[in-house]
Design an enzyme around this catalytic site. Structure first.
Site, PDB file in Angstrom:
ATOM      1  CB  THR A   1      -0.973  -0.004   1.197  1.00  0.00           C
ATOM      2  OG1 THR A   1      -0.239  -0.241   2.408  1.00  0.00           O
ATOM      3  CG2 THR A   1      -2.020  -1.085   1.022  1.00  0.00           C
TER       4      THR A   1
ATOM      5  CB  THR B   1      -0.959  -1.598   8.921  1.00  0.00           C
ATOM      6  OG1 THR B   1      -1.836  -0.872   9.771  1.00  0.00           O
ATOM      7  CG2 THR B   1      -1.704  -1.864   7.616  1.00  0.00           C
TER       8      THR B   1
ATOM      9  CD  GLU C   1       2.024   5.104   6.325  1.00  0.00           C
ATOM     10  OE1 GLU C   1       1.242   4.437   5.634  1.00  0.00           O
ATOM     11  OE2 GLU C   1       1.655   5.839   7.256  1.00  0.00           O
TER      12      GLU C   1
ATOM     13  CB  THR D   1      -9.031  12.618  -0.102  1.00  0.00           C
ATOM     14  OG1 THR D   1      -8.040  13.143   0.782  1.00  0.00           O
ATOM     15  CG2 THR D   1     -10.301  12.345   0.663  1.00  0.00           C
TER      16      THR D   1
END
Length: 385
Positions: free
Chosen positions: A143, A176, A255, A385
């Site tokens: 992802t 995750t 991240e 988004t």
């Protein structure tokens, strides 16, 4: 192209596809199986299903999708997870009750089953034991990951290979992350389950990127048995080494991260006490931002350790900093001896290591994480988004 991991394990084939944000991977291998899962109360539908499926102690295949977590989707989500196993079972000619399922992506959205069905049919036609197919499988489940994650441990008599994804929403129990681990060792379901739980405790459950525990975490291990029976102790050590490699890769690929952060706590009364302190230090936003800024504010490490809930005498503690090659003392039994210029130099690379001795026992543990950067906010501020 050299073997990476899965394709080096006897009896394993794989393949995957990625279309924009939506990917699908299939892995075909039959054998005894075990799994560990998130402890988040809001467990995703695939987790609820797999907790039942894995009780049989055997899997013939795994199907995993990215782009949609199928979490917080109620009864429909559970039925959709069952449907995914049926798609894979039909495409691969195996019973759907022996198909593992996993999902990762946005929470609170339903699966696009027509897309998954088409992808599953296409991917199933090209399952192979090649590095290229394995690479497609691991990239299919990524992802926000920047790098694919593979691990391979080869021992005399057996091999363990694994792929994983994980970058954000990473905290103990687990993060995750999806991990699919395969071995050609011959081992029964119970000892396999015990070995996986022990390995996860010392690896996946000691990784912190941002302190959030996901709804979808899963690590599955399947043993094809094609290389014959193995020594349980040797296998457990090899499995832990494989999982540790994945854990470190996940931490380094956090991240927005620019540095891998490793914290080893020694001199603790118990191993779990050492692990608890290490996790609190790794999770501290003040420590993480100092590492990002290459600011040797080592007092933040001591302060974080002091709030971990483990009793020790701060005036008896010692602390070092390292870049993996050079190691510099900061505190010696409560006495400040830091050379800040050397400490700062140790933070210039892509890996920063703190070693903290509590002076309260003989046990130790290591945890992994990463620095906290502006990029993390950018990634997660606009995730849906």
């Amino acid at each position: 192209m050299a073997y990476k991991s899965l394709c080096a394990v006897k009896g394993v084939t794989a393949n995957g596809v990625k279309e924009g944000k939506f990917g699908l991977a299939l892995i075909r291998a039959s054998g005894t199986a075990a799994g560990v899962f998130t402890t988040n109360l809001a467990k995703a539908a695939p987790i609820e299903l797999m907790r039942k499926q894995i009780k049989g102690g055997k899997l013939d295949a795994v199907i995993a999708n990215s782009g949609c977590a199928n979490a917080y989707t109620g009864q429909r989500g559970y039925e959709d997870a069952v449907t995914m196993t049926e798609y894979a079972g039909s495409a691969l000619g195996v019973d759907s009750s022996a198909v593992g399922v996993a999902s990762t992506g946005v929470i609170g959205r339903y699966l696009d089953l027509p897309l998954i069905r088409r992808q599953c049919a296409d991917v199933a036609l090209k399952l192979t034991a090649t590095p290229a197919a394995e690479d497609r499988a691991v990239r299919a489940i990524m992802t926000t990951d920047l790098r694919p994650k593979h691990a391979l441990v080869k021992k005399e008599g057996f091999t363990i290979g694994a792929i994983a994804k994980g970058s954000g929403m990473i905290a103990p129990n687990m993060g995750t992350m999806l991990a699919f681990i395969y071995t050609d060792a011959g081992i029964e379901a119970k000892p396999l389950r015990e070995a996986l739980k022990a390995a996860a405790k010392r690896t996946f459950n000691r990784v912190v990127v941002d302190g959030d525990t996901s709804t979808n975490d899963i690590a599955l291990c399947v043993a094809t048995g094609e290389s014959g029976k193995v020594n349980a102790g040797e296998f457990s050590a090899a499995l832990e080494a494989c999982c540790r490699s994945l854990a470190q890769q996940i931490a380094a690929d956090g991240e927005g991260a620019s540095k891998l952060l490793e914290v080893t706590v020694r001199g603790a009364p118990k191993e779990e006490a050492a692990a608890k302190v290490a996790r609190v230090v790794i999770e501290s936003p003040l420590v993480k931002t100092a590492v990002y800024g290459e600011d040797p504010n080592w007092g933040r490490v001591i302060a974080a350790a002091g709030r971990a809930g483990v009793r020790f005498d701060p005036n008896a503690a010692s602390l070092w900093i390292s870049d993996g090659n050079n190691k510099y003392p900061l505190v010696n039994s409560g006495k400040i001896i830091a050379d800040l210029s050397k400490a700062k130099a140790a933070m210039h690379g892509d890996k920063v290591i703190f070693v903290l001795d509590l002076g309260a026992g003989k046990e130790e543990a290591t945890a992994w994480g990463c620095d906290l950067t502006e990029k993390y906010v950018e990634i997660n501020g606009k995730y849906t988004t």
